[in-house]
Design a protein around this motif. Sequence first.
Motif, PDB file in Angstrom:
ATOM      1  N   ASN A 173      20.683   6.614 -72.232  1.00  0.00           N
ATOM      2  CA  ASN A 173      21.095   6.262 -73.598  1.00  0.00           C
ATOM      3  C   ASN A 173      22.115   5.123 -73.584  1.00  0.00           C
ATOM      4  N   TYR A 174      23.049   5.178 -72.630  1.00  0.00           N
ATOM      5  CA  TYR A 174      24.033   4.095 -72.512  1.00  0.00           C
ATOM      6  C   TYR A 174      23.329   2.772 -72.188  1.00  0.00           C
ATOM      7  N   LEU A 175      22.405   2.816 -71.244  1.00  0.00           N
ATOM      8  CA  LEU A 175      21.721   1.588 -70.832  1.00  0.00           C
ATOM      9  C   LEU A 175      20.906   0.978 -71.965  1.00  0.00           C
ATOM     10  N   GLN A 176      20.426   1.810 -72.885  1.00  0.00           N
ATOM     11  CA  GLN A 176      19.685   1.273 -74.028  1.00  0.00           C
ATOM     12  C   GLN A 176      20.571   0.444 -74.938  1.00  0.00           C
ATOM     13  N   ASN A 177      21.881   0.683 -74.905  1.00  0.00           N
ATOM     14  CA  ASN A 177      22.803  -0.095 -75.733  1.00  0.00           C
ATOM     15  C   ASN A 177      23.104  -1.461 -75.135  1.00  0.00           C
ATOM     16  N   LEU A 178      22.663  -1.689 -73.906  1.00  0.00           N
ATOM     17  CA  LEU A 178      22.867  -2.983 -73.262  1.00  0.00           C
ATOM     18  C   LEU A 178      21.710  -3.910 -73.609  1.00  0.00           C
ATOM     19  N   ASP A 179      21.715  -5.089 -73.032  1.00  0.00           N
ATOM     20  CA  ASP A 179      20.651  -6.079 -73.253  1.00  0.00           C
ATOM     21  C   ASP A 179      19.488  -5.784 -72.300  1.00  0.00           C
ATOM     22  N   TRP A 180      18.827  -4.650 -72.524  1.00  0.00           N
ATOM     23  CA  TRP A 180      17.799  -4.173 -71.597  1.00  0.00           C
ATOM     24  C   TRP A 180      16.530  -4.997 -71.642  1.00  0.00           C
ATOM     25  N   HIS A 181      16.231  -5.618 -72.781  1.00  0.00           N
ATOM     26  CA  HIS A 181      14.963  -6.341 -72.894  1.00  0.00           C
ATOM     27  C   HIS A 181      14.944  -7.640 -72.096  1.00  0.00           C
ATOM     28  N   SER A 182      16.108  -8.125 -71.669  1.00  0.00           N
ATOM     29  CA  SER A 182      16.126  -9.330 -70.847  1.00  0.00           C
ATOM     30  C   SER A 182      16.447  -9.026 -69.386  1.00  0.00           C
ATOM     31  N   ALA A 219      15.181  -6.659 -66.345  1.00  0.00           N
ATOM     32  CA  ALA A 219      14.157  -5.717 -65.885  1.00  0.00           C
ATOM     33  C   ALA A 219      14.748  -4.551 -65.107  1.00  0.00           C
ATOM     34  N   ALA A 220      15.851  -4.772 -64.398  1.00  0.00           N
ATOM     35  CA  ALA A 220      16.470  -3.694 -63.619  1.00  0.00           C
ATOM     36  C   ALA A 220      17.014  -2.601 -64.534  1.00  0.00           C
ATOM     37  N   VAL A 221      17.614  -3.001 -65.640  1.00  0.00           N
ATOM     38  CA  VAL A 221      18.139  -2.016 -66.594  1.00  0.00           C
ATOM     39  C   VAL A 221      16.984  -1.242 -67.208  1.00  0.00           C
ATOM     40  N   MET A 222      15.932  -1.934 -67.555  1.00  0.00           N
ATOM     41  CA  MET A 222      14.752  -1.285 -68.139  1.00  0.00           C
ATOM     42  C   MET A 222      14.153  -0.282 -67.161  1.00  0.00           C
ATOM     43  N   LYS A 223      14.076  -0.669 -65.900  1.00  0.00           N
ATOM     44  CA  LYS A 223      13.533   0.212 -64.861  1.00  0.00           C
ATOM     45  C   LYS A 223      14.390   1.469 -64.703  1.00  0.00           C
TER      46      LYS A 223
END
Length: 73
Positions: A31-40, A42-46
Amino acid sequence: MKCLLKSGDTDKIIFFAGVSRTRDIYILAANYLQNLDWHSDAAVMKNIVAFYTKAKAFENLASFYDMCAQVRG
C-alpha cells in the motif's frame, strides 16, 4: 513497520517487508509503494505485485492491476 512507513525510507521498507513473513506487513508495504511513482519505476511495481502475492491479498492485487490498466490505457 509503521515507524518505517512514517520515515519514508523506501529501501528499508522493501527490505523489512521482504524478510518479514507477516501478511499485514506485506500489505502495508504494498500500500505504501502504491503511493510512490510506481508507474515509472518497474522495480516498485514488481515489489507491489510480489508483496500482494505473498500476502495472498488477491483482491488488492486485482485492484492494483486495474489501476495499472487505467494508467496505461
